[in-house]
Design a protein around this motif. Structure first.
Motif, PDB file in Angstrom:
ATOM      1  N   ASN A  49      10.359 -10.960   0.486  1.00 15.07           N
ATOM      2  CA  ASN A  49       9.521 -12.072   0.047  1.00 15.07           C
ATOM      3  C   ASN A  49      10.072 -12.748  -1.201  1.00 15.07           C
ATOM      4  OD1 ASN A  49       7.716  -9.920   1.488  1.00 15.07           O
ATOM      5  ND2 ASN A  49       6.616 -11.836   1.686  1.00 15.07           N
ATOM      6  N   SER A  50       9.521 -13.909  -1.512  1.00  9.81           N
ATOM      7  CA  SER A  50      10.005 -14.723  -2.630  1.00  9.81           C
ATOM      8  C   SER A  50       9.855 -13.998  -3.955  1.00  9.81           C
ATOM      9  CB  SER A  50       9.254 -16.053  -2.679  1.00  9.81           C
ATOM     10  OG  SER A  50       9.625 -16.882  -1.600  1.00  9.81           O
ATOM     11  N   ALA A  51      10.756 -14.320  -4.869  1.00 10.04           N
ATOM     12  CA  ALA A  51      10.760 -13.678  -6.182  1.00 10.04           C
ATOM     13  C   ALA A  51      10.439 -14.654  -7.303  1.00 10.04           C
ATOM     14  CB  ALA A  51      12.119 -13.022  -6.437  1.00 10.04           C
ATOM     15  N   PHE A  52      11.239 -15.702  -7.447  1.00 15.59           N
ATOM     16  CA  PHE A  52      11.158 -16.551  -8.629  1.00 15.59           C
ATOM     17  C   PHE A  52      10.250 -17.758  -8.405  1.00 15.59           C
ATOM     18  CE2 PHE A  52      15.274 -14.366  -8.621  1.00 15.59           C
ATOM     19  CZ  PHE A  52      15.126 -13.624  -9.789  1.00 15.59           C
ATOM     20  N   ASP A  53       8.991 -17.464  -8.066  1.00 17.35           N
ATOM     21  CA  ASP A  53       8.015 -18.536  -7.912  1.00 17.35           C
ATOM     22  C   ASP A  53       6.753 -18.145  -8.686  1.00 17.35           C
ATOM     23  OD1 ASP A  53       5.738 -18.013  -5.328  1.00 17.35           O
ATOM     24  OD2 ASP A  53       7.174 -16.491  -5.936  1.00 17.35           O
ATOM     25  N   ASN A  54       5.794 -19.012  -8.712  1.00 17.25           N
ATOM     26  CA  ASN A  54       4.559 -18.741  -9.465  1.00 17.25           C
ATOM     27  C   ASN A  54       3.511 -18.009  -8.643  1.00 17.25           C
ATOM     28  OD1 ASN A  54       3.683 -20.683  -7.695  1.00 17.25           O
ATOM     29  ND2 ASN A  54       3.245 -22.244  -9.250  1.00 17.25           N
ATOM     30  N   GLY A  55       3.883 -17.551  -7.484  1.00 16.60           N
ATOM     31  CA  GLY A  55       2.968 -16.835  -6.601  1.00 16.60           C
ATOM     32  C   GLY A  55       2.532 -17.637  -5.397  1.00 16.60           C
ATOM     33  N   ALA A  56       2.714 -18.958  -5.440  1.00 18.85           N
ATOM     34  CA  ALA A  56       2.257 -19.813  -4.338  1.00 18.85           C
ATOM     35  C   ALA A  56       3.055 -19.568  -3.065  1.00 18.85           C
ATOM     36  CB  ALA A  56       2.352 -21.280  -4.755  1.00 18.85           C
ATOM     37  N   GLY A  89      10.009  -3.333   3.283  1.00 19.86           N
ATOM     38  CA  GLY A  89      11.025  -4.182   2.674  1.00 19.86           C
ATOM     39  C   GLY A  89      10.813  -4.354   1.193  1.00 19.86           C
ATOM     40  N   ASP A  90      11.409  -5.414   0.673  1.00 19.09           N
ATOM     41  CA  ASP A  90      11.268  -5.803  -0.732  1.00 19.09           C
ATOM     42  C   ASP A  90      10.239  -6.924  -0.781  1.00 19.09           C
ATOM     43  OD1 ASP A  90      11.433  -6.710  -3.310  1.00 19.09           O
ATOM     44  OD2 ASP A  90      13.547  -7.290  -3.223  1.00 19.09           O
ATOM     45  N   TRP A  91       9.027  -6.585  -1.189  1.00 19.08           N
ATOM     46  CA  TRP A  91       7.915  -7.537  -1.175  1.00 19.08           C
ATOM     47  C   TRP A  91       7.871  -8.393  -2.442  1.00 19.08           C
ATOM     48  CZ3 TRP A  91       4.153  -7.013   2.944  1.00 19.08           C
ATOM     49  CH2 TRP A  91       4.390  -5.928   3.802  1.00 19.08           C
ATOM     50  N   ASN A  92       8.620  -8.005  -3.468  1.00 20.02           N
ATOM     51  CA  ASN A  92       8.634  -8.717  -4.754  1.00 20.02           C
ATOM     52  C   ASN A  92       7.241  -8.881  -5.352  1.00 20.02           C
ATOM     53  OD1 ASN A  92      11.268  -9.351  -5.822  1.00 20.02           O
ATOM     54  ND2 ASN A  92      11.610 -10.533  -3.946  1.00 20.02           N
ATOM     55  N   GLN A  93       6.398  -7.895  -5.125  1.00 19.34           N
ATOM     56  CA  GLN A  93       5.059  -7.846  -5.698  1.00 19.34           C
ATOM     57  C   GLN A  93       4.558  -6.409  -5.602  1.00 19.34           C
ATOM     58  OE1 GLN A  93       2.592 -10.483  -3.177  1.00 19.34           O
ATOM     59  NE2 GLN A  93       4.204 -10.221  -1.652  1.00 19.34           N
ATOM     60  N   GLY A  97       0.517  -9.043  -7.913  1.00 21.76           N
ATOM     61  CA  GLY A  97       0.106  -7.904  -7.117  1.00 21.76           C
ATOM     62  C   GLY A  97      -0.650  -8.340  -5.880  1.00 21.76           C
ATOM     63  N   ILE A  98      -0.604  -7.515  -4.859  1.00 25.24           N
ATOM     64  CA  ILE A  98      -1.335  -7.790  -3.625  1.00 25.24           C
ATOM     65  C   ILE A  98      -2.765  -7.298  -3.788  1.00 25.24           C
ATOM     66  CG2 ILE A  98      -1.441  -7.353  -1.139  1.00 25.24           C
ATOM     67  CD1 ILE A  98       1.593  -6.775  -1.277  1.00 25.24           C
ATOM     68  N   ASP A  99      -3.716  -8.145  -3.487  1.00 29.18           N
ATOM     69  CA  ASP A  99      -5.124  -7.769  -3.616  1.00 29.18           C
ATOM     70  C   ASP A  99      -5.472  -6.705  -2.582  1.00 29.18           C
ATOM     71  OD1 ASP A  99      -8.196  -8.157  -3.052  1.00 29.18           O
ATOM     72  OD2 ASP A  99      -7.797  -9.101  -4.987  1.00 29.18           O
ATOM     73  N   SER A 100      -6.290  -5.750  -2.991  1.00 26.86           N
ATOM     74  CA  SER A 100      -6.645  -4.643  -2.094  1.00 26.86           C
ATOM     75  C   SER A 100      -7.432  -5.111  -0.874  1.00 26.86           C
ATOM     76  CB  SER A 100      -7.460  -3.591  -2.849  1.00 26.86           C
ATOM     77  OG  SER A 100      -8.650  -4.169  -3.380  1.00 26.86           O
ATOM     78  N   SER A 101      -8.014  -6.306  -0.952  1.00 26.21           N
ATOM     79  CA  SER A 101      -8.796  -6.831   0.172  1.00 26.21           C
ATOM     80  C   SER A 101      -7.951  -7.679   1.121  1.00 26.21           C
ATOM     81  CB  SER A 101      -9.971  -7.671  -0.349  1.00 26.21           C
ATOM     82  OG  SER A 101      -9.494  -8.817  -1.052  1.00 26.21           O
ATOM     83  N   PHE A 102      -6.659  -7.762   0.866  1.00 27.94           N
ATOM     84  CA  PHE A 102      -5.810  -8.636   1.676  1.00 27.94           C
ATOM     85  C   PHE A 102      -5.782  -8.205   3.139  1.00 27.94           C
ATOM     86  CE2 PHE A 102      -1.609  -9.684   3.469  1.00 27.94           C
ATOM     87  CZ  PHE A 102      -1.690 -11.072   3.404  1.00 27.94           C
ATOM     88  N   MET A 103      -5.689  -6.900   3.378  1.00 26.90           N
ATOM     89  CA  MET A 103      -5.710  -6.362   4.744  1.00 26.90           C
ATOM     90  C   MET A 103      -6.982  -5.551   4.951  1.00 26.90           C
ATOM     91  SD  MET A 103      -2.980  -7.433   6.361  1.00 26.90           S
ATOM     92  CE  MET A 103      -2.663  -6.355   7.757  1.00 26.90           C
ATOM     93  N   PRO A 104      -7.401  -5.374   6.201  1.00 26.14           N
ATOM     94  CA  PRO A 104      -8.565  -4.516   6.468  1.00 26.14           C
ATOM     95  C   PRO A 104      -8.379  -3.132   5.854  1.00 26.14           C
ATOM     96  CG  PRO A 104      -7.945  -5.714   8.444  1.00 26.14           C
ATOM     97  CD  PRO A 104      -6.881  -5.996   7.435  1.00 26.14           C
ATOM     98  N   LYS A 105      -9.479  -2.474   5.488  1.00 25.31           N
ATOM     99  CA  LYS A 105      -9.424  -1.225   4.741  1.00 25.31           C
ATOM    100  C   LYS A 105      -8.734  -0.099   5.492  1.00 25.31           C
ATOM    101  CE  LYS A 105     -13.481  -2.098   1.846  1.00 25.31           C
ATOM    102  NZ  LYS A 105     -14.828  -1.619   1.450  1.00 25.31           N
ATOM    103  N   LEU A 133       8.274  -2.417  -6.030  1.00 27.12           N
ATOM    104  CA  LEU A 133       8.286  -3.629  -5.209  1.00 27.12           C
ATOM    105  C   LEU A 133       8.635  -3.341  -3.751  1.00 27.12           C
ATOM    106  CD1 LEU A 133      10.244  -6.133  -7.532  1.00 27.12           C
ATOM    107  CD2 LEU A 133       7.781  -5.731  -7.428  1.00 27.12           C
ATOM    108  N   ASP A 134       9.117  -2.133  -3.475  1.00 29.91           N
ATOM    109  CA  ASP A 134       9.600  -1.769  -2.148  1.00 29.91           C
ATOM    110  C   ASP A 134       8.663  -0.711  -1.560  1.00 29.91           C
ATOM    111  OD1 ASP A 134      12.661  -2.930  -2.417  1.00 29.91           O
ATOM    112  OD2 ASP A 134      11.911  -2.053  -4.289  1.00 29.91           O
ATOM    113  N   PHE A 135       8.069  -1.021  -0.411  1.00 32.55           N
ATOM    114  CA  PHE A 135       7.063  -0.122   0.152  1.00 32.55           C
ATOM    115  C   PHE A 135       6.805  -0.504   1.609  1.00 32.55           C
ATOM    116  CE2 PHE A 135       5.218  -3.491  -2.465  1.00 32.55           C
ATOM    117  CZ  PHE A 135       4.375  -4.146  -1.581  1.00 32.55           C
TER     118      PHE A 135
END
Length: 356
Positions: A218-225, A252-256, A279-287, A317-319
């Motif tokens: 995933n992208s690295a040098f952006d503001n998160g958008a 992979g390398d999620w860069n977050q 960071g990835i929000d814990s609610s992003f995917m189903p529990k 960043l890798d998981f």
């Protein structure tokens, strides 16, 4: 006055030449801009291997940093000043990476990021060819960086880059697809940046369902958008596959940071503003989906300076992300002290257990 006039005239000519050169360079870069289709079939087979249901499998993910970002390096995009290492150290790093991967043949799948095939930053070495010779696995590469000339840093430009993410597999997939991530940097920056993607391997299993393996960078040098657009796109594909009854593992390398990851305190608020950690929000995917990482060891170190244990900022960043019908047996990060790459490899052991 005449001398002053000649100087102004010379400056005007030089300025005009530079403007014309810049216009033609941007025109050339726009014409040669790498813009792959949103969906590219990399491999198809009428005789794929069938993965036995309920078997224990292993996958490794590693961003090898094109063998040029060892512990001695800093990098201009991360607040450092360098663009590439010496040829000798790059070759040494690649040899060590090959040796590590060659000793990890217990893994059924190996997901690599930042593998150069013909780049100035890695002295034109075909790293994919070298690694594939060691592993002797079938592989597919999703090119995500192809620029004829990257003009930065100005004193020592990165130049030509050809690089991608690679999935090696002991099993022959029935299909491998490169999916382009949506979003791009504003023009003209986009002309010299990566075209982010994921590579999706599909395998039949002995119980009639498919096993879907995703390699992402995933992208690295952006503001998160950009990351958010990519993650929304990824989410749609992963959930769609799971709702069909298929097994899903994405790595992979999620860069977050994954939800619940440590090491956040070391990097949030750092003086290095080039890389904005999100960071990835814990609610992003189903529990019932699982974010899988090794909390005992960082997977990435910052490149604003050569690596110094206890001082250089590190994070995870890798998981992996796995669907509810995949049982995690073990996840371990190999602490390589970032000697040959700015990332450490992460291994996941898992079983396909059926829909809960």
């Amino acid at each position: 006055l005449k001398m002053f006039g000649r100087i102004l005239k010379t400056i005007g000519k030089v300025g005009s030449f530079l403007i014309i050169f810049l216009v033609f360079f941007l025109l050339y870069s726009s014409i040669t801009y790498f813009e792959p289709e949103s969906r590219v079939v990399l491999w198809q087979s009428d005789k794929p291997d069938t993965i036995p249901f309920d078997s224990t499998l292993a996958a490794l993910t590693w961003n090898i940093g094109y063998a040029g970002l060892g512990s001695n390096m800093d990098f201009f995009m991360d607040g450092g000043g360098k663009m590439r290492d010496t040829r000798e150290r790059t070759t040494e790093n690649l040899t060590a990476i090959e040796k590590t991967l060659g000793g990890e043949k217990i893994n059924d799948f190996i997901l690599l990021q930042e593998v150069d095939i013909n780049s100035h930053r890695s002295y034109g070495i075909n790293e994919l060819e070298e690694i594939s010779r060691t592993l002797e696995y079938p592989y597919s590469i999703g090119i995500n960086y192809r620029v004829n000339f990257v003009p930065v840093p100005l004193k020592n430009p990165m130049g030509k880059v050809q690089s991608g993410i690679v999935t090696f597999s002991k099993f022959n997939p029935k299909e491998t697809i490169r999916y382009a991530y949506p979003g791009a940097f504003p023009w003209p920056n986009r002309l010299f940046n990566l075209r982010r993607c994921m590579v999706v391997n599909r395998y039949p299993t002995s119980n009639g369902k498919d096993f879907v393996l995703v390699n992402t960078h995933n992208s690295a040098f952006d503001n998160g958008a950009l990351k958010q657009q990519e993650m929304d796109f990824l989410q749609e594909i992963l959930l769609s596959e799971y709702y069909k009854g298929n097994y899903v593992v994405a790595g992979g390398d999620w860069n977050q940071l994954p939800p619940g990851a440590p090491y956040a305190e070391l990097v949030v608020g750092s003086s290095n503003s080039s890389f904005m950690l999100t960071g990835i929000d814990s609610s992003f995917m189903p529990k019932d989906w699982s974010w899988v990482f090794d909390p005992s060891c960082p997977t990435n170190r910052y490149l604003n300076e050569p690596y110094t244990p206890g001082r250089t900022n590190t994070c995870i960043l890798d998981f992996f992300l796995v669907s509810p019908n995949v049982s995690v047996q073990r996840c371990q990060t190999a602490n390589m002290a970032f000697k040959n790459s700015d990332h450490n490899p992460v291994t996941l052991e898992f079983r396909l257990i059926g829909n809960p």
